[in-house]
Design an enzyme around this catalytic site. Structure first.
Site, PDB file in Angstrom:
ATOM      1  N   LYS A 259       0.796  -1.227   0.000  1.00 20.32           N
ATOM      2  CA  LYS A 259       0.000   0.000   0.000  1.00 20.32           C
ATOM      3  C   LYS A 259       0.828   1.276   0.000  1.00 20.32           C
ATOM      4  O   LYS A 259       0.284   2.356  -0.192  1.00 20.32           O
ATOM      5  CB  LYS A 259      -1.005   0.001   1.179  1.00 20.32           C
ATOM      6  CG  LYS A 259      -1.955  -1.170   1.224  1.00 20.32           C
ATOM      7  CD  LYS A 259      -2.580  -1.569  -0.109  1.00 20.32           C
ATOM      8  CE  LYS A 259      -3.732  -0.775  -0.581  1.00 20.32           C
ATOM      9  NZ  LYS A 259      -5.034  -1.333  -0.373  1.00 20.32           N
TER      10      LYS A 259
ATOM     11  N   SER B 148      -2.573 -12.505   4.499  1.00 18.22           N
ATOM     12  CA  SER B 148      -2.983 -12.475   3.085  1.00 18.22           C
ATOM     13  C   SER B 148      -1.887 -13.057   2.184  1.00 18.22           C
ATOM     14  O   SER B 148      -2.189 -13.683   1.172  1.00 18.22           O
ATOM     15  CB  SER B 148      -3.364 -11.059   2.642  1.00 18.22           C
ATOM     16  OG  SER B 148      -2.251 -10.200   2.639  1.00 18.22           O
TER      17      SER B 148
HETATM   18  N1  PMP Z   1      -3.236  -7.830   1.742  1.00 12.24           N
HETATM   19  C1  PMP Z   1      -3.113  -6.877   2.661  1.00 12.24           C
HETATM   20  C2  PMP Z   1      -2.506  -7.221   3.996  1.00 12.24           C
HETATM   21  C3  PMP Z   1      -3.556  -5.593   2.390  1.00 12.24           C
HETATM   22  O1  PMP Z   1      -3.455  -4.625   3.325  1.00 12.24           O
HETATM   23  C4  PMP Z   1      -4.147  -5.321   1.122  1.00 12.24           C
HETATM   24  C5  PMP Z   1      -4.660  -3.942   0.806  1.00 12.24           C
HETATM   25  N2  PMP Z   1      -5.854  -3.633   1.511  1.00 12.24           N
HETATM   26  C6  PMP Z   1      -4.267  -6.332   0.188  1.00 12.24           C
HETATM   27  C7  PMP Z   1      -3.788  -7.578   0.534  1.00 12.24           C
HETATM   28  C8  PMP Z   1      -4.952  -6.149  -1.154  1.00 12.24           C
HETATM   29  O2  PMP Z   1      -4.440  -5.182  -2.015  1.00 12.24           O
HETATM   30  P1  PMP Z   1      -5.370  -4.338  -2.981  1.00 12.24           P
HETATM   31  O3  PMP Z   1      -6.059  -3.275  -2.156  1.00 12.24           O
HETATM   32  O4  PMP Z   1      -4.427  -3.727  -3.984  1.00 12.24           O
HETATM   33  O5  PMP Z   1      -6.377  -5.223  -3.602  1.00 12.24           O
END
Ligand code: PMP
Length: 363
Positions: A56, A298
């Site tokens: 991010k 994630s």
């Molecule tokens: N994993 C984590 C830990 C995140 O903070 C985010 C962003 N919210 C994402 C995955 C997904 O990324 P995106 O917002 O680009 O879809």
């Protein structure tokens, strides 16, 4: 053990940097050597190499610099955003480096590390009730921006989101795999910025690469096929009916973001694979223990999907999966629940096995 004659040396980055912001991006794609089956090559794109530890950071600098260019953001104006954490930490870092005040709104369910990190960077954090989910903190950010004339970063709708991934994340992938196979690229979604931006370029420059999208099995928003109710400006009106709270922080909010809608409308993914949170946490821990790579839940979820894919993939397939953030962001979260702080019996026996420096009771 085989004798290693390789001598590790480094030569610097070729220049000093003018600002921390110039160190965002250019994250490495790293091969996994222990977890995947031998017939494939599996790489992870390690976004924790960004200066504030997550993917991010890219979005944060993009939102602010695009708004500076368009004139939507005035020098010294306060920036406000609803964030599950990493966007807030990225914005807090960028705002600190550029001298903007920053306010984050977030549900109380988000880990303590994230709130503290933002405050450490000088941000203010406004918490919203768990029961109101992500949409509650989103509505709070809109109210604060409207009543104070603050700049709303709008990560879920802004064109600056997918754009930075198209210009940076995607470019890096194309460059790193130039002249090499790239059969699969695996990701999840939060805002959908990573997916939409990377897919725009991959579809053009690497049309043979299959894009595999994942979402929590507890919140199959896309899998359900149900559409999202949205305002004319693209903001969600209510929670999506298929949403249930899940532990894959940063993934799948309780609505389908506008930024993600572009990927749905353009068929930017070839397969959609649900993943369970227990397996995600297990894969995150395995990645640390077997490969020495530290990522959050994630990242573990994305890896779980990539490893399943690897089992079925044909000989010499090349897979790349995203690791959005660092595992250090989860020390107080369920990811680290099983990790003890006191000595276990094996460690205690080690302590007792030599005469000095013994800990007599659990101090
Ligand atoms: N994993 C984590 C830990 C995140 O903070 C985010 C962003 N919210 C994402 C995955 C997904 O990324 P995106 O917002 O680009 O879809």
């Amino acid at each position: 053990m085989e004798k290693n004659s390789f001598i590790r040396k480094t030569s610097g980055r070729g220049r000093p940097y003018e600002s921390v912001l110039d160190t965002i991006g250019n994250t490495p794609s790293i091969r996994l050597n222990s977890l995947p089956p031998a017939h494939v090559e599996l790489y992870v794109k390690a976004e924790f190499f960004n200066p504030a530890g997550s993917v991010k950071d890219r979005l944060a600098v993009s939102i602010i610099e695009e708004a500076e260019r368009s004139g939507a953001l005035r020098q010294g104006q306060t920036i406000v955003e609803a964030t599950s954490g990493n966007t807030g930490i990225g914005l807090a870092m960028v705002c600190a480096a550029k001298g903007y005040p920053f306010v984050a709104t977030m549900p109380t369910t988000v880990s303590i590390e994230r709130r503290r990190l933002m405050r450490f960077y000088g941000a203010r954090v406004v918490l919203t009730p768990k029961k109101d989910k992500a949409l509650g903190s989103y509505k709070k950010a809109v109210e604060l921006s409207e009543s104070n004339g603050w700049f709303l970063a709008s990560q879920f709708e802004t064109s600056a989101n997918a754009l930075i991934h198209q210009r940076t994340t995607a470019r890096e992938i194309v460059a790193d795999f130039e002249g090499k196979r790239l059969d699969y690229w695996v990701t999840g979604y939060g805002t959908g910025g990573t997916l939409t931006g990377v897919a725009r370029l991959l579809r053009k420059e690497r049309p043979e690469t299959k894009i595999i999208l994942s979402e929590p099995d507890k919140a199959e928003l896309l899998g359900s096929g149900e559409t999202q109710l949205r305002s004319a400006a693209g903001q969600p009106q209510e929670s999506h009916p298929a949403f249930q709270p899940h532990m894959i922080q940063g993934w799948t909010p309780d609505f389908i973001p506008l930024v993600l809608q572009e990927a749905i409308d353009n068929g930017f993914f070839d397969d959609l694979v649900p993943v369970c949170e227990e397996e995600s946490m297990m894969c995150s821990e395995l990645l640390a223990k077997r490969e020495g790579i530290l990522t959050g839940v994630s990242g573990g979820a994305t890896l779980a999907v990539a490893l399943k894919l690897a089992e079925e993939a044909s000989e010499r397939s090349v897979i790349l999966c995203m690791l959005p953030d660092t595992g250090e962001r989860y020390l107080s979260a369920p990811l680290f629940d099983k990790i003890n702080t006191h000595m276990n019996s094996e460690e205690r026996s080690l302590s007792l096995s030599t005469p000095n420096f013994q800990l007599l009771d659990d101090e």
